[in-house]
Design an enzyme around this catalytic site. Sequence first.
Site, PDB file in Angstrom:
ATOM      1  N   MET A 120       0.534  -1.743  -4.028  1.00 36.51           N
ATOM      2  CA  MET A 120       1.935  -2.111  -3.824  1.00 36.51           C
ATOM      3  C   MET A 120       2.160  -2.765  -2.462  1.00 36.51           C
ATOM      4  O   MET A 120       3.080  -3.572  -2.310  1.00 36.51           O
ATOM      5  CB  MET A 120       2.856  -0.894  -3.991  1.00 36.51           C
ATOM      6  CG  MET A 120       3.066  -0.454  -5.423  1.00 36.51           C
ATOM      7  SD  MET A 120       3.831  -1.719  -6.498  1.00 36.51           S
ATOM      8  CE  MET A 120       5.444  -1.934  -5.725  1.00 36.51           C
ATOM      9  N   ILE A 141      -1.877   0.610 -10.487  1.00 35.59           N
ATOM     10  CA  ILE A 141      -1.480   0.236  -9.132  1.00 35.59           C
ATOM     11  C   ILE A 141      -1.109   1.488  -8.345  1.00 35.59           C
ATOM     12  O   ILE A 141      -0.624   2.474  -8.913  1.00 35.59           O
ATOM     13  CB  ILE A 141      -0.308  -0.789  -9.159  1.00 35.59           C
ATOM     14  CG1 ILE A 141      -0.127  -1.458  -7.798  1.00 35.59           C
ATOM     15  CG2 ILE A 141       0.972  -0.149  -9.679  1.00 35.59           C
ATOM     16  CD1 ILE A 141       0.760  -2.700  -7.842  1.00 35.59           C
ATOM     17  N   CYS A 142      -1.376   1.461  -7.037  1.00 38.00           N
ATOM     18  CA  CYS A 142      -0.961   2.541  -6.133  1.00 38.00           C
ATOM     19  C   CYS A 142      -0.440   1.877  -4.856  1.00 38.00           C
ATOM     20  O   CYS A 142      -0.017   0.731  -4.892  1.00 38.00           O
ATOM     21  CB  CYS A 142      -2.123   3.501  -5.860  1.00 38.00           C
ATOM     22  SG  CYS A 142      -3.498   2.746  -4.962  1.00 38.00           S
ATOM     23  N   ARG A 143      -0.496   2.540  -3.732  1.00 35.81           N
ATOM     24  CA  ARG A 143       0.008   1.932  -2.495  1.00 35.81           C
ATOM     25  C   ARG A 143      -0.968   0.915  -1.924  1.00 35.81           C
ATOM     26  O   ARG A 143      -0.599  -0.197  -1.604  1.00 35.81           O
ATOM     27  CB  ARG A 143       0.330   2.997  -1.449  1.00 35.81           C
ATOM     28  CG  ARG A 143       0.938   2.384  -0.181  1.00 35.81           C
ATOM     29  CD  ARG A 143       1.380   3.414   0.822  1.00 35.81           C
ATOM     30  NE  ARG A 143       0.305   4.308   1.161  1.00 35.81           N
ATOM     31  CZ  ARG A 143       0.448   5.613   1.369  1.00 35.81           C
ATOM     32  NH1 ARG A 143       1.628   6.168   1.277  1.00 35.81           N
ATOM     33  NH2 ARG A 143      -0.584   6.357   1.676  1.00 35.81           N
TER      34      ARG A 143
END
Length: 119
Positions: A98, A70-72
Amino acid sequence: MFGFKRGPGRLTPAQAHERTSTGDAVLLDVREKSEWQAGHAPSAVHLPLGSLLAGASLPKAARGRPVVAICRGGHRSRQAAKSLAARGVDVVDVSGGMNAWQRAGLPVVDGRGRPGTVA
């Protein structure tokens, strides 16, 4: 007709939360340290994408286990998933990252375990 695999699969934030909260997989946050400190999923482990792409080992909690990256917003986690898949890791990533996680009402904590924000 032949299908072409486009890389690792993707999960919605709700699917990712379900897989990682049950211990079925490890949530790997690949954002930068400042983003991680501002807010991350409570059960996540951290390894910035740059370190991962430079060949860093997975955090101990993620070794030998399925990984959900997961990232932004979903771009960096997609890169991470492709890189990890090339290493033989069972990996998927979270569509929308996110930002989508927070919009879905899933928990976000800061570096001290208090309510966090997605930076």
